[in-house]
Design a protein around this motif. Structure first.
Motif, PDB file in Angstrom:
ATOM      1  N   SER A 282       8.205  -0.392   0.830  1.00  0.00           N
ATOM      2  CA  SER A 282       7.323  -1.004   1.575  1.00  0.00           C
ATOM      3  C   SER A 282       6.314  -1.916   0.848  1.00  0.00           C
ATOM      4  O   SER A 282       6.605  -2.199  -0.459  1.00  0.00           O
ATOM      5  CB  SER A 282       6.164   0.296   1.875  1.00  0.00           C
ATOM      6  N   LYS A 283       5.700  -2.703   1.652  1.00  0.00           N
ATOM      7  CA  LYS A 283       4.923  -3.893   0.992  1.00  0.00           C
ATOM      8  C   LYS A 283       3.949  -3.611   0.058  1.00  0.00           C
ATOM      9  O   LYS A 283       3.912  -3.942  -1.159  1.00  0.00           O
ATOM     10  CB  LYS A 283       4.162  -4.664   2.115  1.00  0.00           C
TER      11      LYS A 283
ATOM     12  N   LYS B 199       5.879  -2.700  -3.409  1.00  0.00           N
ATOM     13  CA  LYS B 199       6.351  -3.889  -3.747  1.00  0.00           C
ATOM     14  C   LYS B 199       5.103  -4.699  -4.772  1.00  0.00           C
ATOM     15  O   LYS B 199       5.398  -4.934  -5.965  1.00  0.00           O
ATOM     16  CB  LYS B 199       6.811  -5.018  -2.960  1.00  0.00           C
TER      17      LYS B 199
ATOM     18  N   GLY C  27      -2.905  -4.876   0.892  1.00  0.00           N
ATOM     19  CA  GLY C  27      -1.771  -4.182   1.347  1.00  0.00           C
ATOM     20  C   GLY C  27      -1.516  -2.862   0.572  1.00  0.00           C
ATOM     21  O   GLY C  27      -0.551  -2.110   0.872  1.00  0.00           O
TER      22      GLY C  27
END
Ligand code: ATP
Ligand code: MG
Lengths: 241, 283
Positions: free
Chosen positions: B131-132, B135, B159
């Motif tokens: 997922s963002k 990352k 995020g």
């Protein structure tokens, strides 16, 4: 230079993980199969043609493909903030291209020799493959600089090949006279063709030597004046890939 | 660590300067923040400080020496977390880290780091399947890979969920406690307030103010104590300034009324940002 080995290994590893290696292997198997099916006489005409395609177009495309995914995934930023100079990063890409082209050469030479009993000047052709690939890998990096995405890179490379291959073809057809046609060797694909041809047939020595010196000089100039100075800016430019 | 004077930068083909004549310093051992809205020039400044953008005007000194005089060995010293994911998507987290680890002289064991940010279980997953938030957490680990002396963190909590955000903030503070220096950019007020020793307000490529969050609040903020109490079935709220709480009226209220809440009302950094720059951080 200490990190070069690691970079090369990383490039090879990623060619495998990104399935680019699979793609080139499939194409290679196709060519090996075709070589096998041909008559011995045709092999000496077919092999240099395949090697020409592989060392020019394919080399440029493969380097371009790796650059595009590295940029798209911003992994290139991560590489740029390691203690690795850009020179080594570029060198690794060229080495891997040369390695791939030599693999094609070995597979085709082995097929020709063991299955068809065809020999040619292996050393000369191998040397030609190295020089032609190095030049076209650099050319691939340069083309990536101004191509918006991978398909535009593909189109630009096709235009390069078609545009520069056309004059020699017209000469072969007799549309362009012998006097002018002699100078077509300054077109890199034609020089490359001559260099490869020399391993299979007699080519005037002067033209052969010119081909090698010329492509080496072009590679050096391309590297020094275009690829190296432009690399950082290319890597940092935001593209909508 | 860093001294920056008269820094200006314009992107090729751009009309305006993305960074428009800024001066600041980053002191050894501090967390220095850039707070500003989108497009203010935060990431651009970071990219200049880490030698990725080169054609700038002005002077930048790193440890007393011009930044331009440093070779790529400069990167042994620093760790960078970018605002966007930077990993090879077809490689696992471990393969990514292993590749980069081998490019440095000195590196750390990644297991404790991955465990801490909650990625250890997923370490053999391809980062393309992350997922963002995962990352970005991996970016953070990547930044710490070479045991850097200085960290550059571009929007480190963007995020990220609150739990992991807290873990990362703890890790950033620990990094400073061990002598590390941090340059951090954010448009999130609380990050900067909680972490930074000093913060610069940046808008349109210009720095409007630099100071510690505390001093900024003292300088621009209004400090009051708000008391809420019940009277005749209604909730009544009353504010006292710092001077007024020393008066008998304040104590009288506390003694005689049914106090429900007692708050010290501080102007937030966000309010101060708007007051100083005339620009909102969001939207
Ligand atoms: N590669 C680029 N080419 C041209 N202009 C750019 C580029 N990157 C940023 N800019 C411009 O420079 C200015 C500053 O951008 P920058 O990325 O530094 O902002 P930022 O403060 O980091 O914003 P955000 O909070 O959105 O990350 C913006 O006006 C932006 O449009
Ligand atoms: Mg930014």
């Amino acid at each position: 230079m200490a990190k070069l080995g690691i970079l090369v290994q990383g490039e090879l590893d990623r060619l495998r993980k990104y399935n680019l290696f699979t793609a080139t292997t499939v194409v290679l198997l196709l060519w090996v199969g075709m070589t096998w099916l041909l008559e011995a006489g045709e092999v000496t005409a077919f092999v240099p043609l395949i090697l020409l395609m592989d060392s020019t177009m394919m080399s440029s495309l493969l380097v371009g493909a790796t650059l595009f995914y590295e940029k798209k995934e911003h992994a290139i930023n991560s590489i740029l903030v390691t203690p690795v100079p850009e020179t080594e990063y570029i060198a690794a890409k060229i080495i891997v291209s040369v390695f791939n082209s030599l693999l094609t050469f070995l597979a085709l030479a082995a097929t020709a020799y063991f299955l068809k009993g065809v020999t040619f000047n292996f050393a000369l052709v191998a040397a030609a493959v190295v020089v032609i690939t190095a030049f076209h890998a650099l050319l691939g990096i340069w083309f990536a600089f101004f191509s918006k995405n991978f398909s535009s890179l593909l189109v630009n490379l096709m235009l390069y090949i078609i545009f520069l291959m056309l004059p020699p073809v017209l000469a072969d057809l007799g549309i362009i006279g012998e006097k002018i046609a002699r100078f077509f060797i300054i077109l890199p694909p034609d020089a490359a063709g001559t260099m490869l041809q020399a391993g299979f047939a007699t080519v005037p020595l002067g033209r052969l030597i010119f081909g090698f010196v010329y492509l080496l000089a072009l590679s050096a100039a391309l590297y020094k004046y275009i690829v190296l100075p432009g690399f950082n800016q290319y890597a940092m430019r935001e593209t909508g890939v | 660590m860093f001294e920056v004077r008269g820094l200006k930068y314009k992107y090729p083909n751009a009309q305006d300067y993305a960074v428009d004549g800024i001066d600041f310093e980053i002191r050894q051992g501090e967390i220095f923040g850039f707070l500003g809205p989108s497009g203010a020039g935060k990431s651009t400044t970071q990219k200049i400080l880490i030698k990725l953008l080169k054609d700038y005007q002005g002077e930048i000194l790193y440890r007393g020496k011009k930044l331009t005089e440093y070779s790529d060995e400069f990167y042994q010293d620093i760790g960078v977390s970018f605002e966007m994911p930077i990993s090879f998507s077809k490689l696992t987290a471990m393969e990514n880290l292993e590749f980069f680890r081998r490019l440095y002289k000195e590196t750390v064991d990644v297991e404790p780091l991955l465990r801490r940010v909650g990625l250890w279980e997923d370490r053999h997953k391809k980062t393309g399947e992350y997922s963002k938030g995962m990352k970005i957490r991996l970016n953070f680990v990547r930044a710490l890979l070479n045991n850097p002396k200085m960290l550059f963190l571009d929007e480190p909590t963007n995020g990220i969920d609150p739990v992991n955000g807290k873990i990362m903030k703890d890790m950033i503070r620990e990094f400073r406690a061990q002598g590390g220096t941090v340059f951090l950019t954010s448009h999130i007020m609380s990050d900067v307030d909680e972490l930074c020793d000093r913060v610069a307000f940046i808008v349109n490529g210009k720095i409007r103010e630099v100071d510690s969050p505390r001093n900024l609040k003292l300088k621009y903020g209004k400090r009051v104590v708000r008391v809420e109490y019940r009277e005749n079935g209604n909730v009544v709220s009353k504010e006292f300034t710092m001077e007024e709480i020393k008066t008998p009226a304040f104590f009288e209220l506390l003694k005689t009324k049914d106090i429900e809440t007692l708050h010290s009302g501080e102007t937030t950094l966000e309010d101060i940002f708007i007051k100083v720059t005339g620009v909102a951080l969001h939207g």
